[in-house]
Design a protein around this motif. Structure first.
Motif, PDB file in Angstrom:
ATOM      1  N   LEU A 234      18.458  23.213 -30.029  1.00 37.46           N
ATOM      2  CA  LEU A 234      18.076  21.814 -30.231  1.00 37.46           C
ATOM      3  C   LEU A 234      17.781  21.121 -28.901  1.00 37.46           C
ATOM      4  CD1 LEU A 234      20.605  20.612 -32.987  1.00 37.46           C
ATOM      5  CD2 LEU A 234      18.133  20.905 -33.216  1.00 37.46           C
ATOM      6  N   GLU A 235      18.435  21.588 -27.850  1.00 41.47           N
ATOM      7  CA  GLU A 235      18.297  20.908 -26.560  1.00 41.47           C
ATOM      8  C   GLU A 235      17.258  21.552 -25.643  1.00 41.47           C
ATOM      9  OE1 GLU A 235      22.238  20.412 -24.947  1.00 41.47           O
ATOM     10  OE2 GLU A 235      22.743  18.875 -26.436  1.00 41.47           O
ATOM     11  N   ARG A 236      16.597  22.627 -26.110  1.00 44.85           N
ATOM     12  CA  ARG A 236      15.601  23.243 -25.224  1.00 44.85           C
ATOM     13  C   ARG A 236      14.382  22.334 -25.105  1.00 44.85           C
ATOM     14  NH1 ARG A 236      13.135  28.011 -29.171  1.00 44.85           N
ATOM     15  NH2 ARG A 236      13.358  26.709 -31.012  1.00 44.85           N
ATOM     16  N   ARG A 237      13.727  22.454 -23.983  1.00 44.36           N
ATOM     17  CA  ARG A 237      12.512  21.660 -23.761  1.00 44.36           C
ATOM     18  C   ARG A 237      11.314  22.387 -24.348  1.00 44.36           C
ATOM     19  NH1 ARG A 237      13.370  17.727 -19.679  1.00 44.36           N
ATOM     20  NH2 ARG A 237      15.390  18.077 -18.712  1.00 44.36           N
ATOM     21  N   ASN A 238      10.375  21.651 -24.877  1.00 46.30           N
ATOM     22  CA  ASN A 238       9.119  22.185 -25.418  1.00 46.30           C
ATOM     23  C   ASN A 238       9.288  23.354 -26.384  1.00 46.30           C
ATOM     24  OD1 ASN A 238       7.730  20.369 -23.730  1.00 46.30           O
ATOM     25  ND2 ASN A 238       8.062  21.788 -22.011  1.00 46.30           N
ATOM     26  N   PRO A 239      10.069  23.189 -27.450  1.00 50.56           N
ATOM     27  CA  PRO A 239      10.184  24.279 -28.429  1.00 50.56           C
ATOM     28  C   PRO A 239       8.872  24.462 -29.180  1.00 50.56           C
ATOM     29  CG  PRO A 239      11.241  22.298 -29.252  1.00 50.56           C
ATOM     30  CD  PRO A 239      10.791  21.974 -27.856  1.00 50.56           C
ATOM     31  N   PRO A 240       8.631  25.646 -29.749  1.00 47.66           N
ATOM     32  CA  PRO A 240       7.415  25.817 -30.541  1.00 47.66           C
ATOM     33  C   PRO A 240       7.488  24.989 -31.828  1.00 47.66           C
ATOM     34  CG  PRO A 240       8.832  27.753 -30.723  1.00 47.66           C
ATOM     35  CD  PRO A 240       9.479  26.840 -29.730  1.00 47.66           C
ATOM     36  N   ALA A 241       6.345  24.816 -32.471  1.00 45.08           N
ATOM     37  CA  ALA A 241       6.310  24.030 -33.710  1.00 45.08           C
ATOM     38  C   ALA A 241       7.096  24.736 -34.814  1.00 45.08           C
ATOM     39  CB  ALA A 241       4.869  23.819 -34.146  1.00 45.08           C
ATOM     40  N   TYR A 242       7.090  26.078 -34.772  1.00 42.51           N
ATOM     41  CA  TYR A 242       7.867  26.852 -35.759  1.00 42.51           C
ATOM     42  C   TYR A 242       8.493  28.042 -35.052  1.00 42.51           C
ATOM     43  CZ  TYR A 242       9.335  29.568 -39.741  1.00 42.51           C
ATOM     44  OH  TYR A 242      10.110  30.275 -40.633  1.00 42.51           O
ATOM     45  N   ASP A 243       9.750  28.293 -35.354  1.00 35.33           N
ATOM     46  CA  ASP A 243      10.450  29.392 -34.683  1.00 35.33           C
ATOM     47  C   ASP A 243      11.447  30.021 -35.660  1.00 35.33           C
ATOM     48  OD1 ASP A 243      11.115  31.043 -32.604  1.00 35.33           O
ATOM     49  OD2 ASP A 243      12.258  29.552 -31.483  1.00 35.33           O
ATOM     50  N   GLU A 244      11.629  31.331 -35.499  1.00 36.14           N
ATOM     51  CA  GLU A 244      12.673  32.019 -36.282  1.00 36.14           C
ATOM     52  C   GLU A 244      13.598  32.716 -35.298  1.00 36.14           C
ATOM     53  OE1 GLU A 244      11.235  34.491 -39.439  1.00 36.14           O
ATOM     54  OE2 GLU A 244      10.227  32.818 -40.430  1.00 36.14           O
ATOM     55  N   ARG A 245      14.884  32.458 -35.429  1.00 34.16           N
ATOM     56  CA  ARG A 245      15.869  33.072 -34.541  1.00 34.16           C
ATOM     57  C   ARG A 245      17.033  33.593 -35.368  1.00 34.16           C
ATOM     58  NH1 ARG A 245      15.668  32.032 -28.889  1.00 34.16           N
ATOM     59  NH2 ARG A 245      13.587  31.223 -28.483  1.00 34.16           N
ATOM     60  N   ARG A 246      17.740  34.550 -34.795  1.00 32.64           N
ATOM     61  CA  ARG A 246      19.007  34.966 -35.395  1.00 32.64           C
ATOM     62  C   ARG A 246      20.032  35.046 -34.298  1.00 32.64           C
ATOM     63  NH1 ARG A 246      18.650  39.200 -38.857  1.00 32.64           N
ATOM     64  NH2 ARG A 246      20.834  39.656 -38.423  1.00 32.64           N
ATOM     65  N   LEU A 247      21.305  35.078 -34.650  1.00 37.22           N
ATOM     66  CA  LEU A 247      22.372  35.062 -33.648  1.00 37.22           C
ATOM     67  C   LEU A 247      22.107  36.130 -32.588  1.00 37.22           C
ATOM     68  CD1 LEU A 247      25.254  33.880 -32.960  1.00 37.22           C
ATOM     69  CD2 LEU A 247      26.168  35.909 -34.089  1.00 37.22           C
ATOM     70  N   GLY A 248      22.107  35.715 -31.347  1.00 30.03           N
ATOM     71  CA  GLY A 248      21.945  36.654 -30.242  1.00 30.03           C
ATOM     72  C   GLY A 248      20.506  36.964 -29.885  1.00 30.03           C
ATOM     73  N   SER A 249      19.533  36.396 -30.598  1.00 28.25           N
ATOM     74  CA  SER A 249      18.129  36.744 -30.296  1.00 28.25           C
ATOM     75  C   SER A 249      17.511  35.749 -29.319  1.00 28.25           C
ATOM     76  CB  SER A 249      17.283  36.767 -31.563  1.00 28.25           C
ATOM     77  OG  SER A 249      17.046  35.462 -32.026  1.00 28.25           O
TER      78      SER A 249
END
Ligand SMILES: NC(=O)c1ccc[n+]([C@@H]2O[C@H](COP(=O)([O-])OP(=O)(O)OC[C@H]3O[C@@H](n4cnc5c(N)ncnc54)[C@H](OP(=O)(O)O)[C@@H]3O)[C@@H](O)[C@H]2O)c1
Length: 249
Positions: A234-249
């Protein structure tokens, strides 16, 4: 200090309670939804708790009227986050599905989270960064026997996030809005949901052995692990419009 506000559903325990604690520690204003009360420390640390049953669409609709945006002071925020974390398993074999239980689970896992994304898109000021986070699962893309409702609803929630991102990319009315959608799978986490999985009879959940093994080998993540990752995302700068992540990725 930036004025950041998050609404976290399912804040009474598990990943949602850990995330609320983490965001409060990072000076976010945090509102949380659950039926039961969250831990007292969270309230002491500033969590604003909204007791609400997310399977009750009338109650949800009544609460999220237009002026609720004023109550949340969305107009004053530099960043707004919705974390659709509340979820239910509703395990049952295909031949034993309960219609009312399925319907309620779909409301909690898909209908209300998807609608809430729309509510936040509608009520967030156009220039304000809006992060929409959906708690996903391997079950969104893998079929588990006995998990028809859970797998189907998690797959639908993932698609709902993709459609919101497509709306933002292609609808003129939403163009240039700083809206970011994150589909986040927290791994296998030591929460009541995992206890519920282990309590299932192998006859209704044939893969229960794997979850017992992970538990006995102490392989479950502490809820603070996904909570910390979600807060970092949530606090990263300039995130992509859509992203998929899983724990540790
Ligand atoms: N734990 C895992 O290993 C795992 C793995 C993959 C994905 N996930 C996902 O991660 C999220 C959090 O899971 P968890 O393990 O922390 O679950 P959990 O310990 O069972 O907690 C679920 C939360 O959702 C809330 N909730 C459930 N039904 C609700 C309703 N009708 N209205 C309002 N709130 C409701 C509960 O609050 P009340 O009961 O007080 O209402 C509770 O705060 C879920 O979306 C889950 O699918 C978990």
């Amino acid at each position: 200090m930036p004025n950041r506000i998050a609404l976290v559903t399912g804040c009474s325990r598990g990943v949602g309670a850990a995330l609320a604690a983490e965001l409060l520690r990072r000076n976010w204003r945090v509102h949380g939804i659950s039926r039961s009360a969250p831990p007292a420390e969270l309230i002491e640390d500033g969590l604003v708790h909204l007791p609400l049953d997310l399977s009750d669409v009338d109650a949800v609709g009544e609460h999220f009227h237009a002026s609720f945006a004023n109550d949340l002071h969305l107009e004053a925020a530099d960043q707004i986050a919705l974390v659709n974390n509340a979820g239910v398993l509703a395990m049952a074999p295909t031949q034993g599905l309960d219609l009312r239980q399925m319907d309620a689970a779909f409301r909690v896992n898909v209908t209300v989270p998807a609608w809430l994304m729309g509510w936040f898109v509608q009520h967030t000021p156009e220039i304000t960064r809006l992060d929409l986070v959906n708690l996903s699962s391997g079950a969104a893309s893998s079929a588990y026997p006995g998990w028809l409702t859970y797998c189907t609803s998690k797959a639908a929630l993932r698609m709902a996030g993709r459609v919101v991102a497509a709306d933002v990319a292609e609808q003129l009315a939403l163009s240039d809005r700083p809206i970011h959608v994150l589909d986040y799978a927290p791994g296998v986490v030591a929460t009541e949901m995992q206890a519920e999985i282990r309590s299932a009879a192998p006859s209704s959940f044939p893969r229960s052995e794997r979850f017992h093994d992970l538990y006995e080998q102490d392989q479950l993540a502490d809820p603070s692990a996904p909570a910390g990752e979600i807060a970092d995302l949530l606090e990263r700068r300039n995130p992509p419009a859509y992203d998929e992540r899983r724990l540790g990725s």
